[in-house]
Design an enzyme around this catalytic site. Structure first.
Site, mmCIF file in Angstrom:
data_model
loop_
_atom_site.group_PDB
_atom_site.id
_atom_site.type_symbol
_atom_site.label_atom_id
_atom_site.label_comp_id
_atom_site.label_asym_id
_atom_site.label_seq_id
_atom_site.Cartn_x
_atom_site.Cartn_y
_atom_site.Cartn_z
ATOM 1 N N LYS A 22 -22.535 -28.622 25.487
ATOM 2 C CA LYS A 22 -23.185 -27.371 25.058
ATOM 3 C C LYS A 22 -22.231 -26.577 24.160
ATOM 4 O O LYS A 22 -22.613 -26.111 23.103
ATOM 5 C CB LYS A 22 -23.537 -26.531 26.274
ATOM 6 N N ASN A 23 -20.962 -26.459 24.598
ATOM 7 C CA ASN A 23 -20.015 -25.586 23.889
ATOM 8 C C ASN A 23 -19.442 -26.199 22.628
ATOM 9 O O ASN A 23 -18.627 -25.582 21.954
ATOM 10 C CB ASN A 23 -18.906 -25.138 24.846
ATOM 11 N N ARG A 93 -24.729 -14.956 23.957
ATOM 12 C CA ARG A 93 -23.528 -14.496 23.237
ATOM 13 C C ARG A 93 -23.165 -15.446 22.104
ATOM 14 O O ARG A 93 -22.720 -15.031 21.046
ATOM 15 C CB ARG A 93 -22.376 -14.394 24.234
ATOM 16 N N CYS A 117 -23.461 -14.204 29.615
ATOM 17 C CA CYS A 117 -23.401 -14.057 31.070
ATOM 18 C C CYS A 117 -22.741 -12.718 31.406
ATOM 19 O O CYS A 117 -22.061 -12.122 30.596
ATOM 20 C CB CYS A 117 -22.521 -15.143 31.677
ATOM 21 N N ARG A 122 -16.601 -9.278 27.506
ATOM 22 C CA ARG A 122 -16.714 -10.238 26.393
ATOM 23 C C ARG A 122 -16.631 -9.518 25.028
ATOM 24 O O ARG A 122 -17.563 -9.545 24.246
ATOM 25 C CB ARG A 122 -18.013 -11.041 26.471
ATOM 26 N N PRO A 123 -15.559 -8.765 24.770
ATOM 27 C CA PRO A 123 -15.464 -8.081 23.468
ATOM 28 C C PRO A 123 -15.418 -9.092 22.313
ATOM 29 O O PRO A 123 -15.310 -10.297 22.531
ATOM 30 C CB PRO A 123 -14.162 -7.313 23.574
ATOM 31 N N ASP A 125 -13.445 -8.192 19.437
ATOM 32 C CA ASP A 125 -12.432 -7.603 18.544
ATOM 33 C C ASP A 125 -11.651 -8.657 17.766
ATOM 34 O O ASP A 125 -11.339 -8.486 16.578
ATOM 35 C CB ASP A 125 -11.475 -6.699 19.327
ATOM 36 N N LEU A 126 -11.392 -9.789 18.396
ATOM 37 C CA LEU A 126 -10.580 -10.826 17.717
ATOM 38 C C LEU A 126 -11.371 -11.488 16.584
ATOM 39 O O LEU A 126 -10.822 -11.822 15.533
ATOM 40 C CB LEU A 126 -10.102 -11.866 18.732
ATOM 41 N N ASP A 308 -14.476 -22.617 33.239
ATOM 42 C CA ASP A 308 -15.876 -23.002 33.455
ATOM 43 C C ASP A 308 -16.054 -23.954 34.634
ATOM 44 O O ASP A 308 -17.181 -24.315 34.961
ATOM 45 C CB ASP A 308 -16.447 -23.661 32.196
ATOM 46 N N VAL A 330 -8.791 -15.962 32.684
ATOM 47 C CA VAL A 330 -9.484 -15.934 31.385
ATOM 48 C C VAL A 330 -10.514 -14.818 31.307
ATOM 49 O O VAL A 330 -10.591 -14.097 30.320
ATOM 50 C CB VAL A 330 -10.136 -17.309 31.084
ATOM 51 N N ARG A 400 -29.350 -22.842 31.246
ATOM 52 C CA ARG A 400 -28.637 -22.574 29.982
ATOM 53 C C ARG A 400 -27.577 -23.652 29.729
ATOM 54 O O ARG A 400 -27.269 -23.968 28.588
ATOM 55 C CB ARG A 400 -27.931 -21.211 30.034
HETATM 56 C C1 EPZ Z 1 -16.344 -19.921 25.228
HETATM 57 O O1 EPZ Z 1 -16.752 -18.571 25.330
HETATM 58 C C2 EPZ Z 1 -17.345 -20.693 26.046
HETATM 59 N N1 EPZ Z 1 -18.689 -20.518 25.491
HETATM 60 C C3 EPZ Z 1 -17.306 -20.214 27.499
HETATM 61 O O2 EPZ Z 1 -18.205 -21.042 28.241
HETATM 62 C C4 EPZ Z 1 -15.889 -20.416 28.047
HETATM 63 O O3 EPZ Z 1 -15.825 -19.903 29.350
HETATM 64 C C5 EPZ Z 1 -14.883 -19.676 27.152
HETATM 65 O O4 EPZ Z 1 -15.027 -20.127 25.786
HETATM 66 C C6 EPZ Z 1 -13.451 -19.911 27.588
HETATM 67 O O5 EPZ Z 1 -13.166 -21.277 27.582
HETATM 68 C C7 EPZ Z 1 -19.021 -21.230 24.387
HETATM 69 O O6 EPZ Z 1 -18.246 -21.998 23.865
HETATM 70 C C8 EPZ Z 1 -20.406 -21.003 23.858
HETATM 71 P P1 EPZ Z 1 -13.328 -16.656 24.576
HETATM 72 P P2 EPZ Z 1 -16.058 -17.438 24.374
HETATM 73 O O7 EPZ Z 1 -13.581 -15.952 23.287
HETATM 74 O O8 EPZ Z 1 -15.788 -18.002 23.041
HETATM 75 C C9 EPZ Z 1 -11.623 -12.383 25.603
HETATM 76 C C10 EPZ Z 1 -19.854 -21.563 29.786
HETATM 77 O O9 EPZ Z 1 -19.818 -21.458 31.010
HETATM 78 N N2 EPZ Z 1 -11.935 -12.072 24.199
HETATM 79 O O10 EPZ Z 1 -12.315 -17.749 24.617
HETATM 80 O O11 EPZ Z 1 -16.876 -16.212 24.486
HETATM 81 C C11 EPZ Z 1 -12.901 -12.514 26.421
HETATM 82 O O12 EPZ Z 1 -13.336 -11.246 26.870
HETATM 83 C C12 EPZ Z 1 -19.314 -20.444 28.923
HETATM 84 O O13 EPZ Z 1 -20.263 -22.569 29.152
HETATM 85 C C13 EPZ Z 1 -11.474 -10.875 23.672
HETATM 86 O O14 EPZ Z 1 -10.817 -10.096 24.353
HETATM 87 O O15 EPZ Z 1 -14.686 -17.229 25.158
HETATM 88 C C14 EPZ Z 1 -12.494 -13.403 27.561
HETATM 89 O O16 EPZ Z 1 -11.893 -12.625 28.564
HETATM 90 C C15 EPZ Z 1 -18.968 -19.221 29.735
HETATM 91 N N3 EPZ Z 1 -11.778 -10.559 22.370
HETATM 92 C C16 EPZ Z 1 -11.457 -14.322 26.920
HETATM 93 O O17 EPZ Z 1 -11.038 -13.681 25.693
HETATM 94 C C17 EPZ Z 1 -12.504 -11.405 21.576
HETATM 95 O O18 EPZ Z 1 -12.743 -11.075 20.393
HETATM 96 C C18 EPZ Z 1 -11.999 -15.710 26.601
HETATM 97 O O19 EPZ Z 1 -13.022 -15.549 25.678
HETATM 98 C C19 EPZ Z 1 -12.968 -12.617 22.135
HETATM 99 C C20 EPZ Z 1 -12.666 -12.932 23.440
#
Ligand code: EPZ
Length: 421
Positions: A22-23, A93, A117, A122-123, A125-126, A308, A330, A400
């Site tokens: 999926k991801n 998202r 979810c 889930r900001p 900003d990055l 995950d 995370v 999902r």
């Molecule tokens: C991806 O989400 C996955 N989703 C998530 O899978 C997975 O848990 C996550 O990566 C971590 O491996 C998809 O790929 C569609 P992140 P993503 O940006 O990209 C913080 C599932 O169960 N953050 O790596 O949203 C954020 O708040 C889902 O399949 C910022 O602070 O994850 C979080 O605490 C759930 N600012 C951490 O980083 C930002 O701009 C990880 O987020 C972006 C993220």
């Protein structure tokens, strides 16, 4: 309302085939907006989230069609909008991932605070910091987030404060058309990042270093069509490996890439599982122990233990001997499955990002609810070993991320049904 009804089951036995990831499918479908010729994606998992992002592409003017249940054709030649509809954004998202491709292709993008979810704020900003570094102007108000770069994007060096998967993907996609070279430092290293880079390079992009902390993208003018097979879903694979462990079963998981799921293999060995890996790394056999031992896990960005799989592994820990520990580093709120597992008799105490689990001899069936897609899977696994009947509600979360989890578990001997209440 649909529910999954799980009854105490015999040890799971047999083979289960894992779907495409999926991801990986979600960002690659978003990246298909960068091309103007036919793109054929194979091994696309049949999931609710995939249908949502294909709808987003349709709303933006791209053509999408299923050639068969797991093969999709996409053509974005007639892309005619940079505005992602709120209704679809709020569903998922990952729809946010279309921003990078729209910025690259149209010099403009407008979307809404992403949904997803309830596992944390889930900001984004990055992601926005990356777009700004490439010369985009960010437009933001209470609900709409926009970015524009009428004169095009210009490559730069971007340091990510956290190796965010989504931010790495969005910046990588935007940079494919940026003038000059872009370097992403402290980039995410997940296998899904590598799959996206391989896909972009097949389209004619110039991405190097995916899978390491430093990714270099050289801008190109045009991206062509291609055919790409999505990598297997390491999280679905891990879920079924835990299912084998928790039921003391003997299950062979087919269609995986063993090196993508090493941390879970290591931890399953620690609790006493016998794991057999095969030469060409495309399947793994898991035999669960009679008396699983407690252990500790700490979730980390890849190649650490995947967040995950945290909920599923915690379900297993509820019946491991001794005290087990979980540290979730995370996401700031990914323990909502704890209250549901406690309804089933699990002994769990949480404090901040840590949970301590005292193993119990058995769980008892209860009425529980999925709070996110992985928590939902964890509750199904717990129901397989709980005395009596477990009813899992809000299973739209599970749909999902898992295609036909009931059928796959039933195929391994589980006593499980999906009903409409
Ligand atoms: C991806 O989400 C996955 N989703 C998530 O899978 C997975 O848990 C996550 O990566 C971590 O491996 C998809 O790929 C569609 P992140 P993503 O940006 O990209 C913080 C599932 O169960 N953050 O790596 O949203 C954020 O708040 C889902 O399949 C910022 O602070 O994850 C979080 O605490 C759930 N600012 C951490 O980083 C930002 O701009 C990880 O987020 C972006 C993220």
């Amino acid at each position: 309302m649909e529910k999954i009804i799980v009854r105490k089951s015999e040890p799971l036995k047999g083979h289960v085939k894992i779907d495409g990831a999926k991801n990986s499918a979600l960002p690659i479908i978003a990246a298909s907006l960068l091309g103007t010729e036919d793109i054929i994606l194979e091994d696309v998992p049949n999931l609710a989230d995939v249908k949502v992002i294909l709808q987003v592409l349709n709303e933006l003017g791209a053509e999408t069609e299923y050639l068969d249940e797991n093969t999709v054709r996409i053509n974005s030649a007639n892309l005619n909008s940079y505005q992602t509809p709120y209704a679809l954004m709020s569903k998922m998202r990952a729809s946010f991932l279309v921003m990078g491709p729209l910025l690259a292709r149209l010099g403009r993008t407008e979307t809404h605070m992403p949904g997803g979810c309830a596992i944390g704020s889930r900001p984004i900003d990055l992601h926005l910091k990356g777009f700004m570094a490439l010369g985009a102007l960010i437009v933001e108000n209470t609900s709409v987030i926009g970015a524009k770069a009428e004169k095009g994007l210009i490559g730069d060096i971007i340091y990510l404060d956290f190796p965010s998967v989504g931010a790495t993907q969005n910046i990588m996609m935007a940079a494919t058309h940026a003038k000059g070279e872009t370097i992403i430092e402290n980039a995410a290293k997940e296998p899904e990042i590598v799959d996206l880079a391989n896909f972009l390079n097949k389209m004619g992009a110039d991405v190097k270093g995916a899978g390491t902390s430093s990714i270099r993208i050289k801008g190109v003018n045009k991206l062509r069509g291609c055919t790409h097979q999505i990598i297997p879903d390491r999280i679905e694979a891990a879920t079924f490996m835990v299912a084998a462990a928790i039921t003391k079963g003997d299950v062979t998981i087919d269609n995986i890439i063993t090196s993508h799921i090493r941390p879970v293999i290591a931890k399953l060995k620690e609790i006493g599982c016998t794991i057999t890996e095969f030469e060409n790394e495309d399947k793994v056999r898991v035999v669960g122990p009679d008396r699983p031992r407690g252990t500790r896990i700490k979730t980390l960005p890849y190649p650490g233990f995947p967040t995950d799989v945290q909920a599923q592994f915690m379900a297993l820990m509820t019946i491991c001997e001794g005290i087990s520990k979980v540290e979730e580093t995370v996401f700031e709120n990914r323990f909502m499955h704890v209250a549901e597992l406690q309804k089933m008799g699990a002994l769990i105490v949480t404090e901040g990002k840590e949970a301590r689990i005292a193993g119990v001899p058995k769980l008892k069936g209860a009425n529980v609810k999925a709070t996110d897609l992985r928590a939902g899977a964890a509750l199904v696994l717990a129901g397989l070993i709980a005395d009596g009947v477990t009813s899992v509600g809000d299973i739209y979360h599970i749909d999902r991320g898992y295609n036909n989890i009931v059928g796959k578990l039933r195929g391994l001997g589980a006593n499980i049904d999906r009903i409409t209440d």
